[in-house]
Scaffold this active site. Structure first.
Site, mmCIF file in Angstrom:
data_model
loop_
_atom_site.group_PDB
_atom_site.id
_atom_site.type_symbol
_atom_site.label_atom_id
_atom_site.label_comp_id
_atom_site.label_asym_id
_atom_site.label_seq_id
_atom_site.Cartn_x
_atom_site.Cartn_y
_atom_site.Cartn_z
ATOM 1 N N SER A 192 0.810 -1.210 0.000
ATOM 2 C CA SER A 192 0.000 0.000 0.000
ATOM 3 C C SER A 192 0.850 1.269 0.000
ATOM 4 O O SER A 192 1.593 1.520 -0.939
ATOM 5 C CB SER A 192 -0.946 -0.034 1.208
ATOM 6 O OG SER A 192 -1.897 0.993 1.156
ATOM 7 N N ASP A 215 -5.704 2.389 -3.433
ATOM 8 C CA ASP A 215 -6.966 2.316 -2.687
ATOM 9 C C ASP A 215 -7.218 3.546 -1.824
ATOM 10 O O ASP A 215 -8.202 3.603 -1.096
ATOM 11 C CB ASP A 215 -7.053 1.035 -1.846
ATOM 12 C CG ASP A 215 -5.956 0.912 -0.793
ATOM 13 O OD1 ASP A 215 -5.106 1.828 -0.707
ATOM 14 O OD2 ASP A 215 -5.930 -0.100 -0.080
ATOM 15 N N ASP A 252 -0.836 1.445 -4.148
ATOM 16 C CA ASP A 252 -1.714 0.401 -4.676
ATOM 17 C C ASP A 252 -3.087 0.923 -5.065
ATOM 18 O O ASP A 252 -3.958 0.156 -5.469
ATOM 19 C CB ASP A 252 -1.840 -0.758 -3.691
ATOM 20 C CG ASP A 252 -2.675 -0.420 -2.463
ATOM 21 O OD1 ASP A 252 -2.654 0.752 -2.048
ATOM 22 O OD2 ASP A 252 -3.332 -1.321 -1.922
ATOM 23 N N ASP A 274 -2.178 6.457 -3.427
ATOM 24 C CA ASP A 274 -1.050 5.741 -2.837
ATOM 25 C C ASP A 274 -0.617 4.648 -3.803
ATOM 26 O O ASP A 274 -1.201 4.475 -4.883
ATOM 27 C CB ASP A 274 -1.398 5.192 -1.453
ATOM 28 C CG ASP A 274 -2.483 4.136 -1.488
ATOM 29 O OD1 ASP A 274 -3.269 4.117 -2.461
ATOM 30 O OD2 ASP A 274 -2.569 3.331 -0.551
#
Length: 429
Positions: free
Chosen positions: A95, A234, A232, A230
């Site tokens: 993340s 999400d 990833d 960010d």
């Protein structure tokens, strides 16, 4: 939190805590948990290939088929798990963490992160390896599915974004594959930042953790807004046309009010967390919207949304879940929804919400569980809370070796003073 899973999957430094052996065990455990088919994706980290191949090998060795879709945002896997009829979806990602970290996130067949009980069940399977007979091993398939997901994102709004100029900071991560094309296809003029992933620069001085760079660019080029994701994809942190940061709390408030106006807000409620600013709660109340509080972690927000039938929920960090569109937090999807509202009013006006001053401090510690369970810590928290006009929150990070302190008080100086006193106590422990 279990032996491996924290509040957002398994997380650690690649080849130290997150090893190929661990990934293999996790993949094999998913097969033991009854999976006949899983889909795997990853973000742009250098260690992503190593861990994705290892996890796939574990699943295959247990008799489970694997569909590898390569580099895609985390919410893409949540979407594809359902679309491709998979038992589990797996994302190799850490993340917002630095490039040397990596992790494993697992989604259920419904496209939501696993409940604590299911994670504990998988952890038990990870203790042993079960190998299928030679002719019963799984089948491995590589496929490009990102276009399916981009089309889904474009279909979530029913109008053109022409006339908008948007700065997109993709954090050198997975949204490089989605955000620029989606916004351009919908007619927006885009200015791109951090869209050159090399495996070692993900989240490095960019994206949702460093919106100041997008803020500068928005002002320089006269953009209507900046959207910072960010690694990833999400999370979303926005920037208004004046260069002011608009965090997840304000985004939640703006969209909840918009959905209420359009009759899309079931039960007139939204879900936040214990960190959601009291100023946002009061702003929602003024519009007849009740804010419910979940534990920290987007999977807990999602669970409370399901039980309360709330349409929107989110965290200050920028995880925003819009349940009638997708089952998990999606930075690009949220940015598209916000862009629709920005076409009607300036973001600075929409985000004009009086927040209570918060003081946040993250402390790196050797043993976060020892600290968070220490009697001296909670004795001092109780003492400092007596007569404190606000809130004091202390918790162990679910993804990093850190203790997080948050104070919220009308008197900003008092809040900072109390936070620093607690920091000194924690470091002595």
């Amino acid at each position: 939190m279990g032996l491996y899973f924290g509040t957002d999957g398994i997380r650690g430094i690649a080849n130290r805590q997150i090893t190929p052996d661990l990934a293999f065990k996790c993949g094999n455990a998913l097969a033991q948990a009854g999976a006949d088919k899983i889909v795997i994706g990853r973000d742009t980290r250098q260690s992503g290939d190593m861990l994705a191949v290892s996890l796939a090998s574990g699943a295959l060795s247990g008799g489970c088929d694997v569909i590898d879709v390569g580099i895609v945002p985390t919410p893409c896997i949540a979407y594809l798990t359902d679309v491709l009829d998979c038992r589990f979806g797996v994302v190799i990602s850490a993340s917002h963490n630095p490039p040397e970290f990596n992790g494993i996130k697992v989604f259920s067949s419904l496209g939501v992160k696993l409940a604590d009980e299911e994670e504990e069940r998988i952890e038990k399977f990870m203790a042993t390896t079960v190998l299928a007979d030679g002719c019963a091993t799984g089948k491995y398939t590589q496929t490009r599915a990102v276009e399916i997901y981009r089309n889904f994102l474009s279909d979530t709004i029913d109008e053109s974004l022409s006339g908008l100029k948007i700065v997109l900071d993709c954090s050198n991560g997975a949204t490089c594959k989605t955000a620029p094309k989606v916004f351009s296809s919908l007619g927006a003029e885009t200015v791109l930042l951090s869209c050159r992933a090399d495996g070692k620069n993900i989240n490095r001085n960019c994206g949702s953790l460093h919106p100041e760079f997008a803020a500068k660019k928005v002002v320089e080029c006269g953009a209507d807004a900046g959207f910072c994701f960010d690694g990833d994809g999400d999370r979303l942190i926005a920037v208004d046309e004046c260069g002011n940061v608009v965090d997840g709390d304000k985004i939640l408030c703006i969209l909840a009010k918009e959905y209420k106006k359009k009759g899309l807000l079931k039960n007139d409620c939204a879900v936040g967390t214990s960190h959601t600013n009291m100023g946002v709660e009061k702003a929602l109340q003024a519009d007849g919207i009740k804010l419910l509080h979940a534990d920290i972690g987007d999977k807990y927000v999602n669970a409370l949304m399901a039980s309360s039938r709330a349409e929107i929920g989110g965290e200050q960090s920028g995880h925003i879940i819009i349940r009638h569109l997708l089952s998990t937090g999606d930075g690009v999807l949220t940015a598209l929804q916000l862009a629709k509202v920005i076409k009607q009013a300036k973001l600075s006006q929409l985000a004009d919400i009086q927040l209570y001053p918060q003081f946040n401090l993250d402390l790196v510690v050797a043993d976060k569980m020892l600290v968070i369970n220490h009697e001296d810590l909670w004795r001092n928290v109780a003492k400092l809370s007596d007569g404190f006009d606000g809130r004091i929150l202390v918790r162990a990070s679910g993804t990093e070796p850190k203790i997080r302190i948050m104070t919220e008080c009308r008197d900003a100086a008092k809040g900072e003073q109390v936070g620093k006193i607690l920091a000194d106590i924690i470091m002595r422990i």
